[in-house]
Every structure is written in structure tokens, then in C-alpha cells.
Design an enzyme around this catalytic site. Structure first.
Site, PDB file in Angstrom:
ATOM      1  CB  THR A 135     -10.800 -88.952 -22.981  1.00 16.59           C
ATOM      2  OG1 THR A 135     -10.148 -89.795 -23.913  1.00 16.59           O
ATOM      3  CG2 THR A 135      -9.965 -87.677 -22.848  1.00 16.59           C
ATOM      4  CG  ASP A 136      -8.536 -93.865 -23.546  1.00 13.04           C
ATOM      5  OD1 ASP A 136      -8.849 -92.883 -24.255  1.00 13.04           O
ATOM      6  OD2 ASP A 136      -8.545 -95.038 -23.973  1.00 13.04           O
ATOM      7  CD  GLU A 137      -8.162 -89.382 -27.553  1.00 13.07           C
ATOM      8  OE1 GLU A 137      -7.574 -88.372 -27.939  1.00 13.07           O
ATOM      9  OE2 GLU A 137      -8.996 -89.993 -28.234  1.00 13.07           O
ATOM     10  CE1 TYR A 160     -11.831 -84.416 -26.457  1.00 15.11           C
ATOM     11  CE2 TYR A 160     -10.292 -86.250 -26.666  1.00 15.11           C
ATOM     12  CZ  TYR A 160     -11.490 -85.734 -26.205  1.00 15.11           C
ATOM     13  OH  TYR A 160     -12.341 -86.531 -25.461  1.00 15.11           O
ATOM     14  CE  LYS A 164     -12.764 -84.488 -21.768  1.00 17.02           C
ATOM     15  NZ  LYS A 164     -14.155 -84.092 -21.467  1.00 17.02           N
TER      16      LYS A 164
HETATM   17  P1  NAD Z   1     -20.171 -85.229 -28.687  1.00 16.53           P
HETATM   18  O1  NAD Z   1     -19.265 -84.348 -29.468  1.00 16.53           O
HETATM   19  O2  NAD Z   1     -20.991 -86.249 -29.387  1.00 16.53           O
HETATM   20  O3  NAD Z   1     -21.187 -84.329 -27.842  1.00 16.53           O
HETATM   21  C1  NAD Z   1     -20.807 -83.161 -27.181  1.00 16.53           C
HETATM   22  C2  NAD Z   1     -22.071 -82.419 -26.756  1.00 16.53           C
HETATM   23  O4  NAD Z   1     -21.677 -81.258 -26.006  1.00 16.53           O
HETATM   24  C3  NAD Z   1     -22.923 -81.929 -27.932  1.00 16.53           C
HETATM   25  O5  NAD Z   1     -24.283 -82.190 -27.689  1.00 16.53           O
HETATM   26  C4  NAD Z   1     -22.647 -80.428 -27.952  1.00 16.53           C
HETATM   27  O6  NAD Z   1     -23.737 -79.671 -28.468  1.00 16.53           O
HETATM   28  C5  NAD Z   1     -22.395 -80.140 -26.489  1.00 16.53           C
HETATM   29  N1  NAD Z   1     -21.575 -78.932 -26.283  1.00 16.53           N
HETATM   30  C6  NAD Z   1     -20.394 -78.637 -26.899  1.00 16.53           C
HETATM   31  N2  NAD Z   1     -19.951 -77.439 -26.477  1.00 16.53           N
HETATM   32  C7  NAD Z   1     -20.845 -76.994 -25.553  1.00 16.53           C
HETATM   33  C8  NAD Z   1     -20.919 -75.825 -24.730  1.00 16.53           C
HETATM   34  N3  NAD Z   1     -19.984 -74.875 -24.801  1.00 16.53           N
HETATM   35  N4  NAD Z   1     -21.963 -75.691 -23.887  1.00 16.53           N
HETATM   36  C9  NAD Z   1     -22.933 -76.656 -23.828  1.00 16.53           C
HETATM   37  N5  NAD Z   1     -22.912 -77.766 -24.591  1.00 16.53           N
HETATM   38  C10 NAD Z   1     -21.880 -77.945 -25.437  1.00 16.53           C
HETATM   39  O7  NAD Z   1     -19.255 -85.892 -27.567  1.00 16.53           O
HETATM   40  P2  NAD Z   1     -19.272 -87.366 -26.954  1.00 16.53           P
HETATM   41  O8  NAD Z   1     -18.521 -88.269 -27.850  1.00 16.53           O
HETATM   42  O9  NAD Z   1     -20.655 -87.708 -26.548  1.00 16.53           O
HETATM   43  O10 NAD Z   1     -18.374 -87.125 -25.651  1.00 16.53           O
HETATM   44  C11 NAD Z   1     -18.973 -86.684 -24.438  1.00 16.53           C
HETATM   45  C12 NAD Z   1     -17.889 -86.539 -23.384  1.00 16.53           C
HETATM   46  O11 NAD Z   1     -17.253 -87.790 -23.169  1.00 16.53           O
HETATM   47  C13 NAD Z   1     -16.776 -85.548 -23.758  1.00 16.53           C
HETATM   48  O12 NAD Z   1     -16.433 -84.843 -22.588  1.00 16.53           O
HETATM   49  C14 NAD Z   1     -15.635 -86.456 -24.218  1.00 16.53           C
HETATM   50  O13 NAD Z   1     -14.396 -85.836 -23.965  1.00 16.53           O
HETATM   51  C15 NAD Z   1     -15.847 -87.656 -23.345  1.00 16.53           C
HETATM   52  N6  NAD Z   1     -15.375 -88.944 -23.906  1.00 16.53           N
HETATM   53  C16 NAD Z   1     -15.804 -89.348 -25.136  1.00 16.53           C
HETATM   54  C17 NAD Z   1     -15.395 -90.588 -25.621  1.00 16.53           C
HETATM   55  C18 NAD Z   1     -15.855 -91.104 -26.971  1.00 16.53           C
HETATM   56  O14 NAD Z   1     -15.396 -92.149 -27.400  1.00 16.53           O
HETATM   57  N7  NAD Z   1     -16.762 -90.437 -27.646  1.00 16.53           N
HETATM   58  C19 NAD Z   1     -14.534 -91.374 -24.859  1.00 16.53           C
HETATM   59  C20 NAD Z   1     -14.109 -90.915 -23.614  1.00 16.53           C
HETATM   60  C21 NAD Z   1     -14.552 -89.691 -23.143  1.00 16.53           C
HETATM   61  O1  TDX Z   2     -11.674 -91.409 -40.909  1.00 14.26           O
HETATM   62  C1  TDX Z   2     -10.995 -91.857 -39.968  1.00 14.26           C
HETATM   63  N1  TDX Z   2      -9.990 -92.748 -40.215  1.00 14.26           N
HETATM   64  C2  TDX Z   2      -9.187 -93.257 -39.237  1.00 14.26           C
HETATM   65  O2  TDX Z   2      -8.285 -94.061 -39.517  1.00 14.26           O
HETATM   66  C3  TDX Z   2     -11.228 -91.458 -38.606  1.00 14.26           C
HETATM   67  C4  TDX Z   2     -12.325 -90.475 -38.275  1.00 14.26           C
HETATM   68  C5  TDX Z   2     -10.426 -91.990 -37.630  1.00 14.26           C
HETATM   69  N2  TDX Z   2      -9.429 -92.847 -37.927  1.00 14.26           N
HETATM   70  C6  TDX Z   2      -8.610 -93.406 -36.827  1.00 14.26           C
HETATM   71  C7  TDX Z   2      -8.027 -92.398 -35.876  1.00 14.26           C
HETATM   72  C8  TDX Z   2      -8.023 -93.147 -34.561  1.00 14.26           C
HETATM   73  O3  TDX Z   2      -6.844 -93.911 -34.428  1.00 14.26           O
HETATM   74  O4  TDX Z   2      -9.489 -94.216 -36.059  1.00 14.26           O
HETATM   75  C9  TDX Z   2      -9.215 -94.087 -34.661  1.00 14.26           C
HETATM   76  C10 TDX Z   2     -10.459 -93.581 -33.967  1.00 14.26           C
HETATM   77  O5  TDX Z   2     -10.636 -92.233 -34.370  1.00 14.26           O
HETATM   78  P1  TDX Z   2     -11.820 -91.320 -33.786  1.00 14.26           P
HETATM   79  O6  TDX Z   2     -13.121 -92.019 -34.000  1.00 14.26           O
HETATM   80  O7  TDX Z   2     -11.642 -89.954 -34.323  1.00 14.26           O
HETATM   81  O8  TDX Z   2     -11.543 -91.388 -32.213  1.00 14.26           O
HETATM   82  P2  TDX Z   2     -10.249 -91.025 -31.326  1.00 14.26           P
HETATM   83  O9  TDX Z   2      -9.389 -90.035 -32.014  1.00 14.26           O
HETATM   84  O10 TDX Z   2      -9.611 -92.316 -30.901  1.00 14.26           O
HETATM   85  O11 TDX Z   2     -10.977 -90.307 -30.080  1.00 14.26           O
HETATM   86  C11 TDX Z   2     -12.228 -90.841 -29.560  1.00 14.26           C
HETATM   87  O12 TDX Z   2     -12.015 -91.599 -28.411  1.00 14.26           O
HETATM   88  C12 TDX Z   2     -11.592 -90.928 -27.233  1.00 14.26           C
HETATM   89  C13 TDX Z   2     -13.193 -89.690 -29.244  1.00 14.26           C
HETATM   90  O13 TDX Z   2     -13.391 -88.910 -30.401  1.00 14.26           O
HETATM   91  C14 TDX Z   2     -12.699 -88.850 -28.094  1.00 14.26           C
HETATM   92  O14 TDX Z   2     -13.658 -87.856 -27.757  1.00 14.26           O
HETATM   93  C15 TDX Z   2     -12.471 -89.747 -26.911  1.00 14.26           C
HETATM   94  O15 TDX Z   2     -11.931 -89.018 -25.853  1.00 14.26           O
END
Ligand code: NAD
Ligand code: TDX
Length: 355
Positions: A135-137, A160, A164
Site C-alpha cells: 500500500t501507499d500508506e 496497519y 504492511k
Molecule cells: P480485504 O480485507 O478485502 O481482503 C483480505 C482477504 O485476505 C480476505 O479474503 C481474508 O479472508 C483474507 N485473509 C485475511 N487473513 C488471512 C490469513 N491469515 N490467511 C489467509 N487469508 C487471509 O483486503 P483488500 O482490500 O482486498 O486488500 C488486499 C491487499 O491489498 C492487502 O494486502 C492490502 O494491504 C492491499 N491494498 C489494499 C488497498 C485497498 O484500497 N483496498 C490498497 C492498497 C493495497
Molecule cells: O466511515 C468512514 N468515514 C471516513 O471519513 C470511513 C470508513 C472512512 N473515512 C475516511 C478515512 C480515510 O481518510 O475515508 C478515507 C478512506 O478510508 P478507508 O476506506 O478506511 O481507507 P484508508 O484508511 O484510506 O485505507 C485504504 O486504502 C489503502 C485501505 O483500507 C487499505 O487497505 C489500503 O492500504
């Protein structure tokens, strides 16, 4: 030659979109999907994909070394795309332990399994690849200007992002120390089908549909860069096909938005697509400013120039198009959302898989 890919977390949001992409190309990819089915994993995200010659689902934990090692040898894994993680920042604040377990120990377990299974003298032989999805975080928070690039120093600020960052460092160390063919991607905020409704866009959609308050943290002016999930999946495929070992690639949508702007767009599109609220008021009237997230990163912005220059990848879907597609998808899949919100989908797995 067809590759056999271990996709971890393939029942989650991005992982399931990625599995759909690869399973649609059976000449190129065979997929083994390892997922624990935590609260965030949902097999309904994979509806329409049949278990068979080019797809297998395994319910299991990436921290289970015995299982992971067995899969590497039994399935002759030559490629790993590692999505499995605890992914929600708010949950990492209230309960960090699971993040340390899955994101750090889980990644370590997978790296160790690859190190044991692949040839010691040349683990990357046969174009093997271990792609760690991050992630960019990990880069921390930006001020009003500037962008993260691949040389930006790591400065994670939530449990988190710290977990990562830690897993990124482990993956990178396995490249430098053992020659493991590691590639890392750092992506911005994804949106699109199958996103769990704890994240901003699907949460706002669901609340706005039911006339519930729309919680906006702090002043709503925190900035995220939003990328349509299919664009992210295609970028990952390019990194697998054409990326270089030991490299990391930033992936972004070049689409910075304040949170409040996102909430406005969702409200206005729903008012237009269905109707304003029963009271006749627009959905924006549901916006409720709530206490800020502790340590809330102010702004993320990605410089995705490297993946464009080196691999020719750019996002294809504009935000206007992507958000419309996403809301249409959620409107057409309200049962999917209702089952999650009611918790029914979890009972279904417990009956289906008992380990
Ligand atoms: P998500 O939470 O939707 O899905 C995570 C999946 O991993 C689920 O299916 C869960 O059952 C599985 N999982 C969790 N713990 C596990 C374990 N111990 N063993 C096997 N499976 C397990 O997550 P996402 O949003 O799809 O993110 C996927 C990846 O991408 C993560 O590594 C996250 O850090 C990264 N990422 C997400 C975003 C975003 O915006 N969602 C952005 C950048 C990077
Ligand atoms: O109810 C809300 N109200 C609100 O203002 C929620 C759920 C979020 N927010 C804000 C927090 C953040 O600034 O919105 C922004 C986005 O929040 P999230 O959807 O929780 O995402 P973020 O915290 O930015 O992280 C996401 O992007 C990077 C993913 O969850 C991560 O897994 C990924 O790495």
C-alpha cells in the site's frame, strides 16, 4: 508456458477481482486461491468461477507453515501474488494483534515456504516470482504538495501501515539475502465491485441507501488517490509478466479527492439514479461529521511514473466512469451487501467448511 499462481486472500476485495481476471485466461494462468475466509473473505465474490483444472480454492491460514509448504510442492507453485492481509486501518487501531499475525508473520511464512520450495542456487529460475501486494500508506502522510515515489522513505503511522511496511521490508530482505524473486507493488485506495462495506465508498453507499447517517471523519478534507480495482489488477498482471525482481512499483489513479468530495459524488449519483430520500431531501443531508480517526493521515498521492515508463501501464478507467460502474454494481448486488451487513454469509462458511 502456463504459470501456476498461488493467490493469497483471493476471496477478499482486490484478490477476488484478480482471480476473476486470471481465471478468464486459462491458457496463461492456473490459480490456487488460499484464503482463511475471515470476516472480509466471501466466496460469493467468486460466484461463477468453477473449481476445476485451472482453479482450486483452499480454505486456510497463511500463517500455517505446514499447509503453505504442502501447497507449494503439491501444486508446483511458480508464482505467488500475496494479497491476504488484515486491511482496515480502523480495525488496526482497536485491535492491532491480528495485523501483526497475518500481515507480518503470514508474509514471513509465505516467504519461508517459497525459499524452501524453490531452487536454493537460483530461486528465480523458470521465471518464478513472488509478488507482494502493498500500500501507499507505508510512506506516511503528505502535506499539501508532493507525491510518493519508489524512493520515498517509509514512515508508517498506523498499526496497519506499520505491519504492511514490516512485511515489505521482509519481502525485500528475502530478495537481497536469498535471491528470492520478489517484486513489491504499493497501491493507492481501490474502489469497485466486492469491496467490504467497512471501507469508505461501500459504507457510504449502504448507509445512503438506507437513509442512515454518513460518518465523515474530522473535517472531511483528508485526501486519498482513488484507483478502479480492475486497473490495479491489470497493473499487477503487468508486474508479473514484465517487472524486474528486487523492484517495487507504485500504482495510482492520478485521481486525488477529498473524502467529502467522494461522499458528495456518491450521494448525488444515488439521488439521480434512484430518487432523493423519502423525505424529499437530498442524500447529502445525511452527512454527519464524527470524531477523527486517531493519527489520520492527511494526504496520500502517488507518482506512478515508473510503472508507466518501464511497463507501459496507466489506469484506463476515469473516476467519473469508475464510480458510476461501481454504484451500478452495488445497486445490482444489494443482496450481496445485505448478507454481509446482516452477517449471514459467515454462518454459511462455517457450515460449508469445518476445519
Ligand atoms: P480485504 O480485507 O478485502 O481482503 C483480505 C482477504 O485476505 C480476505 O479474503 C481474508 O479472508 C483474507 N485473509 C485475511 N487473513 C488471512 C490469513 N491469515 N490467511 C489467509 N487469508 C487471509 O483486503 P483488500 O482490500 O482486498 O486488500 C488486499 C491487499 O491489498 C492487502 O494486502 C492490502 O494491504 C492491499 N491494498 C489494499 C488497498 C485497498 O484500497 N483496498 C490498497 C492498497 C493495497
Ligand atoms: O466511515 C468512514 N468515514 C471516513 O471519513 C470511513 C470508513 C472512512 N473515512 C475516511 C478515512 C480515510 O481518510 O475515508 C478515507 C478512506 O478510508 P478507508 O476506506 O478506511 O481507507 P484508508 O484508511 O484510506 O485505507 C485504504 O486504502 C489503502 C485501505 O483500507 C487499505 O487497505 C489500503 O492500504
Amino acid at each position: 508456458m502456463r504459470k501456476t499462481v498461488l493467490v493469497t486472500g483471493g476471496a477478499g476485495f482486490i484478490g477476488s477481482n484478480f482471480v476473476h481476471l486470471l481465471v478468464g485466461k486459462p491458457e496463461e494462468w492456473r490459480v490456487v486461491n488460499l484464503d482463511k475466509l475471515t470476516y472480509a473473505g466471501n466466496l460469493k465474490n467468486l460466484a461463477g468461477i468453477e473449481e476445476g483444472e485451472n482453479y482450486r480454492f483452499v480454505r486456510g491460514d497463511i500463517c500455517d507453515a505446514e499447509l503453505v509448504e504442502k501447497l507449494f510442492t503439491e501444486e508446483k507453485i511458480d508464482t505467488v501474488v500475496h494479497f491476504a492481509a488484515e486491511s482496515h486501518v480502523d480495525r488496526s487501531i482497536t485491535g492491532p494483534a491480528a495485523f501483526i499475525g497475518t500481515n507480518i508473520t503470514g508474509t514471513f511464512t509465505l516467504l519461508e515456504a517459497a525459499r524452501k520450495a524453490w531452487p536454493v542456487e537460483n530461486p528465480g529460475a523458470g521465471e518464478r516470482c513472488f509478488l507482494h501486494v502493498s500500500t501507499d500508506e507505508v510512506y506516511g502522510s503528505l502535506g499539501e504538495t508532493g507525491f510518493f515515489n519508489e524512493s520515498t522513505g517509509y514512515d508508517p503511522r498506523s498499526p496497519y501501515s506499520a505491519s504492511k511496511a514490516s512485511s515489505d521490508h521482509l519481502a525485500s530482505a528475502y530478495f537481497h539475502t536469498y535471491g528470492l524473486p520478489v517484486r513489491i507493488t504499493n497501491c493507492s485506495n481501490n474502489y469497485g465491485p466486492w469491496q467490504f462495506p467497512e471501507k469508505l465508498i461501500p459504507l457510504i453507499f449502504n448507509n445512503a441507501m438506507h437513509g442512515k447517517p454518513l460518518p465523515v471523519y474530522g473535517d472531511g478534507k483528508n485526501v486519498r488517490d482513488w484507483l478502479y480495482v480492475v486497473d490495479h489488477c491489470e497493473a499487477i498482471e503487468q508486474v508479473l509478466l514484465r517487472g524486474a525482481n528486487g523492484e517495487s512499483y507504485n500504482i495510482g489513479g492520478n485521481n486525488e479527492k477529498q473524502n467529502l468530495e467522494i461522499v458528495h459524488v456518491v450521494c448525488d449519483l444515488l439521488d439521480r439514479k434512484i430518487a432523493p430520500l423519502k423525505s424529499g431531501e437530498p442524500r447529502r443531508s445525511l452527512i454527519t461529521f464524527v470524531t477523527d480517526r486517531p493519527g489520520h493521515d492527511r494526504r496520500y498521492a502517488i507518482d506512478a511514473g515508473k510503472i508507466d515508463r518501464e511497463l507501459g501501464w496507466q489506469p484506463k478507467v476515469s473516476f467519473e466512469e469508475g464510480i458510476e460502474k461501481t454504484l451500478d454494481w452495488y445497486l445490482a448486488h444489494q443482496q450481496w451487501m445485505d448478507e454481509i451487513v446482516s452477517g449471514d454469509y459467515q454462518n454459511y462458511y462455517e457450515k460449508m467448511y469445518t476445519r
